[in-house]
Design a protein around this motif. Sequence first.
Motif, PDB file in Angstrom:
ATOM      1  N   TRP A  75     -27.807  -0.720 -12.372  1.00  0.00           N
ATOM      2  CA  TRP A  75     -26.902  -1.333 -11.407  1.00  0.00           C
ATOM      3  C   TRP A  75     -26.815  -2.847 -11.497  1.00  0.00           C
ATOM      4  N   LYS A  76     -27.593  -3.481 -12.371  1.00  0.00           N
ATOM      5  CA  LYS A  76     -27.420  -4.930 -12.500  1.00  0.00           C
ATOM      6  C   LYS A  76     -26.104  -5.269 -13.201  1.00  0.00           C
ATOM      7  N   TYR A  77     -25.466  -4.275 -13.803  1.00  0.00           N
ATOM      8  CA  TYR A  77     -24.145  -4.447 -14.421  1.00  0.00           C
ATOM      9  C   TYR A  77     -23.064  -3.765 -13.586  1.00  0.00           C
ATOM     10  N   PHE A  78     -23.247  -3.774 -12.293  1.00  0.00           N
ATOM     11  CA  PHE A  78     -22.361  -3.087 -11.353  1.00  0.00           C
ATOM     12  C   PHE A  78     -20.883  -3.391 -11.612  1.00  0.00           C
ATOM     13  N   ARG A  79     -20.544  -4.656 -11.773  1.00  0.00           N
ATOM     14  CA  ARG A  79     -19.143  -5.054 -11.963  1.00  0.00           C
ATOM     15  C   ARG A  79     -18.549  -4.373 -13.193  1.00  0.00           C
ATOM     16  N   GLU A  80     -19.291  -4.337 -14.270  1.00  0.00           N
ATOM     17  CA  GLU A  80     -18.798  -3.693 -15.493  1.00  0.00           C
ATOM     18  C   GLU A  80     -18.638  -2.185 -15.310  1.00  0.00           C
ATOM     19  N   TRP A  81     -19.595  -1.573 -14.629  1.00  0.00           N
ATOM     20  CA  TRP A  81     -19.538  -0.113 -14.489  1.00  0.00           C
ATOM     21  C   TRP A  81     -18.406   0.325 -13.570  1.00  0.00           C
ATOM     22  N   VAL A  82     -18.101  -0.472 -12.565  1.00  0.00           N
ATOM     23  CA  VAL A  82     -16.944  -0.160 -11.726  1.00  0.00           C
ATOM     24  C   VAL A  82     -15.671  -0.221 -12.562  1.00  0.00           C
ATOM     25  N   VAL A  83     -15.559  -1.231 -13.402  1.00  0.00           N
ATOM     26  CA  VAL A  83     -14.391  -1.363 -14.274  1.00  0.00           C
ATOM     27  C   VAL A  83     -14.303  -0.178 -15.239  1.00  0.00           C
ATOM     28  N   VAL A  84     -15.430   0.202 -15.844  1.00  0.00           N
ATOM     29  CA  VAL A  84     -15.438   1.355 -16.763  1.00  0.00           C
ATOM     30  C   VAL A  84     -15.028   2.615 -16.019  1.00  0.00           C
ATOM     31  N   PHE A  85     -15.598   2.826 -14.833  1.00  0.00           N
ATOM     32  CA  PHE A  85     -15.290   4.029 -14.052  1.00  0.00           C
ATOM     33  C   PHE A  85     -13.796   4.112 -13.748  1.00  0.00           C
ATOM     34  N   LEU A  86     -13.242   3.038 -13.226  1.00  0.00           N
ATOM     35  CA  LEU A  86     -11.825   3.053 -12.856  1.00  0.00           C
ATOM     36  C   LEU A  86     -10.916   3.151 -14.081  1.00  0.00           C
ATOM     37  N   PHE A  87     -11.244   2.434 -15.154  1.00  0.00           N
ATOM     38  CA  PHE A  87     -10.460   2.513 -16.383  1.00  0.00           C
ATOM     39  C   PHE A  87     -10.481   3.932 -16.937  1.00  0.00           C
ATOM     40  N   LYS A  88     -11.662   4.533 -16.971  1.00  0.00           N
ATOM     41  CA  LYS A  88     -11.794   5.885 -17.524  1.00  0.00           C
ATOM     42  C   LYS A  88     -11.057   6.902 -16.667  1.00  0.00           C
ATOM     43  N   ALA A  89     -11.158   6.784 -15.353  1.00  0.00           N
ATOM     44  CA  ALA A  89     -10.440   7.712 -14.474  1.00  0.00           C
ATOM     45  C   ALA A  89      -8.929   7.583 -14.684  1.00  0.00           C
ATOM     46  N   LEU A  90      -8.437   6.357 -14.785  1.00  0.00           N
ATOM     47  CA  LEU A  90      -7.009   6.140 -15.025  1.00  0.00           C
ATOM     48  C   LEU A  90      -6.594   6.696 -16.385  1.00  0.00           C
ATOM     49  N   LEU A  91      -7.379   6.430 -17.405  1.00  0.00           N
ATOM     50  CA  LEU A  91      -7.080   6.937 -18.743  1.00  0.00           C
ATOM     51  C   LEU A  91      -7.050   8.465 -18.751  1.00  0.00           C
ATOM     52  N   ASP A  92      -7.992   9.085 -18.066  1.00  0.00           N
ATOM     53  CA  ASP A  92      -8.029  10.552 -18.013  1.00  0.00           C
ATOM     54  C   ASP A  92      -6.829  11.132 -17.285  1.00  0.00           C
ATOM     55  N   LEU A  93      -6.407  10.488 -16.214  1.00  0.00           N
ATOM     56  CA  LEU A  93      -5.208  10.974 -15.517  1.00  0.00           C
ATOM     57  C   LEU A  93      -3.968  10.807 -16.388  1.00  0.00           C
ATOM     58  N   ILE A  94      -3.863   9.675 -17.049  1.00  0.00           N
ATOM     59  CA  ILE A  94      -2.696   9.422 -17.902  1.00  0.00           C
ATOM     60  C   ILE A  94      -2.687  10.369 -19.101  1.00  0.00           C
ATOM     61  N   TRP A  95      -3.852  10.647 -19.666  1.00  0.00           N
ATOM     62  CA  TRP A  95      -3.941  11.485 -20.848  1.00  0.00           C
ATOM     63  C   TRP A  95      -4.040  12.965 -20.469  1.00  0.00           C
ATOM     64  N   GLY A  96      -4.789  13.274 -19.431  1.00  0.00           N
ATOM     65  CA  GLY A  96      -5.043  14.665 -19.071  1.00  0.00           C
ATOM     66  C   GLY A  96      -3.866  15.381 -18.439  1.00  0.00           C
ATOM     67  N   SER A  97      -3.112  14.688 -17.627  1.00  0.00           N
ATOM     68  CA  SER A  97      -1.974  15.330 -16.962  1.00  0.00           C
ATOM     69  C   SER A  97      -0.920  15.844 -17.943  1.00  0.00           C
ATOM     70  N   PRO A  98      -0.521  15.052 -18.952  1.00  0.00           N
ATOM     71  CA  PRO A  98       0.438  15.594 -19.929  1.00  0.00           C
ATOM     72  C   PRO A  98      -0.122  16.765 -20.734  1.00  0.00           C
ATOM     73  N   VAL A  99      -1.420  16.748 -20.994  1.00  0.00           N
ATOM     74  CA  VAL A  99      -2.028  17.865 -21.731  1.00  0.00           C
ATOM     75  C   VAL A  99      -1.841  19.165 -20.957  1.00  0.00           C
ATOM     76  N   VAL A 100      -2.015  19.109 -19.645  1.00  0.00           N
ATOM     77  CA  VAL A 100      -1.815  20.294 -18.814  1.00  0.00           C
ATOM     78  C   VAL A 100      -0.324  20.608 -18.694  1.00  0.00           C
ATOM     79  N   SER A 101       0.494  19.583 -18.491  1.00  0.00           N
ATOM     80  CA  SER A 101       1.948  19.788 -18.343  1.00  0.00           C
ATOM     81  C   SER A 101       2.578  20.377 -19.603  1.00  0.00           C
ATOM     82  N   LEU A 102       2.018  20.039 -20.758  1.00  0.00           N
ATOM     83  CA  LEU A 102       2.525  20.586 -22.022  1.00  0.00           C
ATOM     84  C   LEU A 102       1.946  21.963 -22.338  1.00  0.00           C
TER      85      LEU A 102
END
Length: 161
Positions: A27-54
């Motif tokens: 947790w001493k890198y809290f700021r970075e991990w929040v950014v990774v978490f949010l970036f990854k969640a956004l990337l998964d929604l952007i990438w994962g939703s079309p995979v299901v839609s297709l």
Amino acid sequence: MNFGLEEMISMVAAVISLLLFIFVVDWKYFREWVVVFLFKALLDLIWGSPVVSLNLIKYPIRLLPHYYETSILFELWVFPILCILYNQVTRQRGLWPIVYYALLFSAGITAIEYPLERYTDLIEYIEWSWLTTFYTLTITFLISRSFIAFYRWGCDYFRYK
């Protein structure tokens, strides 16, 4: 409420992810991990939703089925936490360990997902395979690692400007 095997597996995955999040993340890198978490969640929604839609993958049993066709538990909770752990492990490492750990994390997730696809209703491959899972996971781990490297560079570069 019907509580079957799939719901039990989902609950265990959520709890294990929470425990990893609380006790393993540095947790001493809290700021970075929040950014990774949010970036990854956004990337998964952007990438994962079309995979299901297709109709490449289907998630017969999932959270909030009336609102989401994807597995939001995996895409918005489990995978972002695993991505934080991947970035934590590779934080001070060079290029080859970054690639090696991306392959290792992807292999582990694929090794869990494949039996889930074969023996449960959590995921169903339509026009997909375990190999596709493996290389798309590897790519997304590497994208997240590139993004956090860019983020660190930007924070350092713009700190005193």
